[in-house]
Design an enzyme around this catalytic site. Structure first.
Site, PDB file in Angstrom:
ATOM      1  CE  LYS A  41      52.027  35.013  36.066  1.00 49.44           C
ATOM      2  NZ  LYS A  41      52.640  36.761  36.306  1.00 49.44           N
ATOM      3  CG  ASP A  94      47.907  33.415  35.717  1.00 46.17           C
ATOM      4  OD1 ASP A  94      46.454  33.627  35.725  1.00 46.17           O
ATOM      5  OD2 ASP A  94      48.106  34.760  34.954  1.00 46.17           O
TER       6      ASP A  94
END
Length: 217
Positions: A127, A145
DNA sequence: ATCCCGAGGG
DNA sequence: CCCTCTGGAT
Protein backbone atom coordinates in the site's frame (compact mmCIF):
# COMPACT_ATOMS: atom_id res chain seq x y z
CA UNK A 1 -31.43 -13.49 -7.67
CA UNK A 2 -32.20 -12.96 -11.34
CA UNK A 3 -32.68 -9.23 -10.82
CA UNK A 4 -29.27 -9.05 -9.19
CA UNK A 5 -27.51 -10.69 -12.08
CA UNK A 6 -29.21 -8.38 -14.53
CA UNK A 7 -28.40 -5.41 -12.38
CA UNK A 8 -24.75 -6.30 -12.26
CA UNK A 9 -24.62 -6.91 -15.97
CA UNK A 10 -26.10 -3.47 -16.62
CA UNK A 11 -23.66 -1.73 -14.34
CA UNK A 12 -20.31 -3.04 -15.33
CA UNK A 13 -17.01 -1.55 -14.45
CA UNK A 14 -17.26 1.30 -16.95
CA UNK A 15 -20.41 2.60 -15.37
CA UNK A 16 -18.87 2.46 -11.93
CA UNK A 17 -15.75 4.27 -13.10
CA UNK A 18 -17.88 6.88 -14.81
CA UNK A 19 -19.97 7.58 -11.71
CA UNK A 20 -16.87 7.71 -9.55
CA UNK A 21 -15.33 10.27 -11.87
CA UNK A 22 -18.43 12.45 -11.85
CA UNK A 23 -18.82 12.20 -8.09
CA UNK A 24 -15.20 12.66 -7.03
CA UNK A 25 -13.53 14.53 -9.90
CA UNK A 26 -10.97 16.15 -7.62
CA UNK A 27 -10.00 13.12 -5.55
CA UNK A 28 -6.31 13.32 -4.70
CA UNK A 29 -3.65 12.48 -2.14
CA UNK A 30 -4.15 14.68 0.92
CA UNK A 31 -0.70 14.19 2.39
CA UNK A 32 1.55 17.26 2.26
CA UNK A 33 4.91 16.64 0.58
CA UNK A 34 7.42 18.40 -1.64
CA UNK A 35 9.45 15.45 -2.95
CA UNK A 36 9.49 11.63 -3.02
CA UNK A 37 11.37 11.38 0.27
CA UNK A 38 8.79 13.45 2.14
CA UNK A 39 5.96 11.44 0.62
CA UNK A 40 7.61 8.17 1.60
CA UNK A 41 7.99 9.29 5.22
CA UNK A 42 4.50 10.79 5.36
CA UNK A 43 2.98 7.61 3.95
CA UNK A 44 4.76 5.37 6.45
CA UNK A 45 3.44 7.68 9.17
CA UNK A 46 -0.10 7.54 7.82
CA UNK A 47 -0.85 3.96 8.86
CA UNK A 48 -3.81 3.86 11.24
CA UNK A 49 -4.26 7.64 11.31
CA UNK A 50 -5.67 10.44 9.21
CA UNK A 51 -3.77 12.55 6.71
CA UNK A 52 -4.62 15.71 8.63
CA UNK A 53 -2.82 14.47 11.74
CA UNK A 54 0.15 13.33 9.66
CA UNK A 55 0.36 16.75 8.00
CA UNK A 56 0.48 18.43 11.39
CA UNK A 57 3.43 16.31 12.45
CA UNK A 58 5.34 16.44 9.17
CA UNK A 59 5.10 20.24 9.08
CA UNK A 60 7.45 20.19 12.07
CA UNK A 61 9.44 17.15 11.05
CA UNK A 62 10.30 18.20 7.50
CA UNK A 63 11.26 21.68 8.64
CA UNK A 64 13.84 20.17 10.95
CA UNK A 65 14.83 17.08 8.91
CA UNK A 66 14.31 17.57 5.18
CA UNK A 67 16.62 14.70 4.13
CA UNK A 68 17.41 11.14 5.25
CA UNK A 69 20.79 12.36 6.46
CA UNK A 70 19.22 15.10 8.59
CA UNK A 71 16.73 12.63 10.01
CA UNK A 72 19.56 10.48 11.29
CA UNK A 73 21.29 13.47 12.90
CA UNK A 74 18.70 13.90 15.63
CA UNK A 75 18.36 11.22 18.30
CA UNK A 76 15.75 8.50 17.88
CA UNK A 77 14.23 9.81 21.06
CA UNK A 78 13.81 13.29 19.61
CA UNK A 79 12.34 11.77 16.47
CA UNK A 80 9.82 9.80 18.51
CA UNK A 81 8.74 12.92 20.37
CA UNK A 82 8.00 14.77 17.14
CA UNK A 83 5.79 12.03 15.74
CA UNK A 84 4.28 10.91 19.06
CA UNK A 85 0.84 12.53 18.56
CA UNK A 86 -0.09 10.21 15.71
CA UNK A 87 0.32 6.94 17.62
CA UNK A 88 2.31 3.80 16.86
CA UNK A 89 5.23 6.16 17.23
CA UNK A 90 7.89 3.72 18.40
CA UNK A 91 7.37 1.31 15.54
CA UNK A 92 7.13 4.09 12.99
CA UNK A 93 10.22 5.88 14.30
CA UNK A 94 12.27 2.71 14.12
CA UNK A 95 11.03 1.89 10.62
CA UNK A 96 11.58 5.37 9.24
CA UNK A 97 15.07 5.72 10.67
CA UNK A 98 16.07 2.30 9.33
CA UNK A 99 14.55 3.27 6.01
CA UNK A 100 16.70 6.41 5.99
CA UNK A 101 19.81 4.29 6.54
CA UNK A 102 18.81 1.99 3.69
CA UNK A 103 18.15 4.94 1.39
CA UNK A 104 21.61 6.32 2.06
CA UNK A 105 23.48 3.02 1.92
CA UNK A 106 21.83 1.48 -1.11
CA UNK A 107 20.14 4.27 -3.07
CA UNK A 108 22.44 7.31 -2.71
CA UNK A 109 19.85 8.93 -0.47
CA UNK A 110 17.17 8.79 -3.15
CA UNK A 111 13.79 7.07 -2.99
CA UNK A 112 13.66 4.15 -5.43
CA UNK A 113 10.96 4.33 -8.09
CA UNK A 114 10.20 0.64 -8.36
CA UNK A 115 8.02 -1.58 -6.22
CA UNK A 116 10.58 -4.27 -5.38
CA UNK A 117 13.06 -1.87 -3.82
CA UNK A 118 10.39 0.15 -2.01
CA UNK A 119 8.90 -2.91 -0.36
CA UNK A 120 12.31 -3.79 1.08
CA UNK A 121 12.16 -0.70 3.29
CA UNK A 122 11.00 -1.45 6.81
CA UNK A 123 7.48 -0.17 7.35
CA UNK A 124 6.76 -0.13 3.63
CA UNK A 125 4.22 -2.62 2.31
CA UNK A 126 2.35 -2.78 -0.98
CA UNK A 127 0.00 0.00 0.00
CA UNK A 128 2.68 2.48 1.02
CA UNK A 129 4.83 1.58 -1.99
CA UNK A 130 1.90 2.07 -4.33
CA UNK A 131 1.09 5.48 -2.91
CA UNK A 132 4.70 6.59 -3.39
CA UNK A 133 4.93 5.27 -6.94
CA UNK A 134 1.64 6.86 -7.94
CA UNK A 135 1.89 10.23 -6.25
CA UNK A 136 5.64 10.91 -6.29
CA UNK A 137 6.53 9.38 -9.64
CA UNK A 138 3.24 9.23 -11.53
CA UNK A 139 3.71 5.48 -12.02
CA UNK A 140 0.37 3.66 -12.43
CA UNK A 141 -0.59 1.84 -9.23
CA UNK A 142 -3.80 0.96 -7.44
CA UNK A 143 -2.77 0.32 -3.84
CA UNK A 144 -5.50 -1.36 -1.81
CA UNK A 145 -6.12 -0.09 1.72
CA UNK A 146 -9.06 -0.85 3.99
CA UNK A 147 -11.35 1.62 2.20
CA UNK A 148 -10.56 0.34 -1.27
CA UNK A 149 -10.91 -3.23 -0.05
CA UNK A 150 -14.29 -2.65 1.55
CA UNK A 151 -15.74 -0.66 -1.34
CA UNK A 152 -14.48 -3.12 -3.96
CA UNK A 153 -16.00 -6.00 -2.00
CA UNK A 154 -19.35 -4.27 -1.66
CA UNK A 155 -19.52 -3.23 -5.31
CA UNK A 156 -18.83 -6.82 -6.29
CA UNK A 157 -15.60 -5.89 -8.06
CA UNK A 158 -13.76 -8.53 -6.04
CA UNK A 159 -14.68 -11.17 -3.51
CA UNK A 160 -11.17 -11.51 -2.13
CA UNK A 161 -10.30 -10.31 1.37
CA UNK A 162 -6.55 -10.25 0.83
CA UNK A 163 -5.52 -6.75 -0.33
CA UNK A 164 -2.90 -8.00 -2.79
CA UNK A 165 -5.43 -10.32 -4.44
CA UNK A 166 -7.94 -7.48 -4.66
CA UNK A 167 -5.25 -5.31 -6.20
CA UNK A 168 -4.63 -7.92 -8.87
CA UNK A 169 -8.31 -8.19 -9.72
CA UNK A 170 -8.85 -4.43 -9.83
CA UNK A 171 -5.81 -3.75 -11.98
CA UNK A 172 -6.95 -6.46 -14.38
CA UNK A 173 -10.40 -4.87 -14.53
CA UNK A 174 -9.49 -1.19 -14.79
CA UNK A 175 -7.55 0.59 -17.57
CA UNK A 176 -4.06 1.44 -16.35
CA UNK A 177 -4.43 5.17 -16.98
CA UNK A 178 -7.25 5.23 -14.42
CA UNK A 179 -5.51 3.31 -11.61
CA UNK A 180 -4.25 6.33 -9.71
CA UNK A 181 -7.45 8.37 -9.87
CA UNK A 182 -9.58 5.34 -9.12
CA UNK A 183 -7.53 4.61 -6.02
CA UNK A 184 -8.24 8.09 -4.68
CA UNK A 185 -11.88 8.03 -5.70
CA UNK A 186 -12.55 4.70 -4.00
CA UNK A 187 -10.94 6.07 -0.84
CA UNK A 188 -13.01 9.26 -0.94
CA UNK A 189 -16.11 7.17 -1.48
CA UNK A 190 -15.24 4.90 1.44
CA UNK A 191 -14.76 7.90 3.69
CA UNK A 192 -17.72 9.98 2.58
CA UNK A 193 -20.49 7.41 2.09
CA UNK A 194 -19.46 3.77 2.06
CA UNK A 195 -18.52 3.64 5.75
CA UNK A 196 -17.41 0.41 7.35
CA UNK A 197 -20.26 0.37 9.84
CA UNK A 198 -23.22 2.18 8.39
CA UNK A 199 -22.95 2.83 4.65
CA UNK A 200 -25.25 5.60 3.44
CA UNK A 201 -26.77 3.59 0.62
CA UNK A 202 -29.92 5.69 0.11
CA UNK A 203 -27.88 8.71 -1.00
CA UNK A 204 -25.13 6.74 -2.75
CA UNK A 205 -24.61 7.58 -6.43
CA UNK A 206 -23.54 3.97 -6.99
CA UNK A 207 -26.55 2.35 -5.38
CA UNK A 208 -28.04 1.09 -8.64
CA UNK A 209 -24.80 -0.73 -9.42
CA UNK A 210 -24.22 -2.05 -5.93
CA UNK A 211 -25.22 -5.54 -4.82
CA UNK A 212 -25.35 -4.36 -1.20
CA UNK A 213 -28.14 -1.87 -1.95
CA UNK A 214 -29.99 -3.74 -4.68
CA UNK A 215 -30.21 -6.94 -2.64
CA UNK A 216 -31.30 -5.09 0.50
CA UNK A 217 -34.20 -3.33 -1.22
C1' DA B 1 -15.90 1.16 23.42
C1' DT B 2 -14.38 1.41 18.83
C1' DC B 3 -12.36 2.99 14.82
C1' DC B 4 -8.57 5.16 11.95
C1' DC B 5 -6.11 5.61 3.96
C1' DG B 6 -0.94 -0.65 7.60
C1' DA B 7 2.89 -3.60 8.33
C1' DG B 8 5.18 -7.38 10.35
C1' DG B 9 5.09 -11.44 12.68
C1' DG B 10 3.13 -15.90 14.46
C1' DC C 1 -6.06 -15.97 9.42
C1' DC C 2 -4.97 -13.73 13.83
C1' DC C 3 -2.47 -10.54 16.79
C1' DT C 4 0.08 -6.37 18.16
C1' DC C 5 1.70 -1.74 17.96
C1' DT C 6 -0.16 3.57 19.64
C1' DG C 7 -2.77 7.83 20.51
C1' DG C 8 -6.61 10.61 19.54
C1' DA C 9 -11.32 11.44 17.91
C1' DT C 10 -16.04 10.32 18.51
Amino acid sequence: MEPNRLMMRDCKINRILCILEQTYPEAHCELNFRNPFELLVATILSAQTTDQKVNKVTAVLFERCPTPKKMLEITPREFEEIIRPIGLFRTKAKNILQTCELLIEEHHGDVPSNLDDLVKMPGVGRKTAGVVLANAYGIPALPVDTHVLRVANRLGLSREKDPSKVEKELTALIPMELWIDTHHRLIFHGRRLCHARKPECPVCPLKDCCPVFTSAS
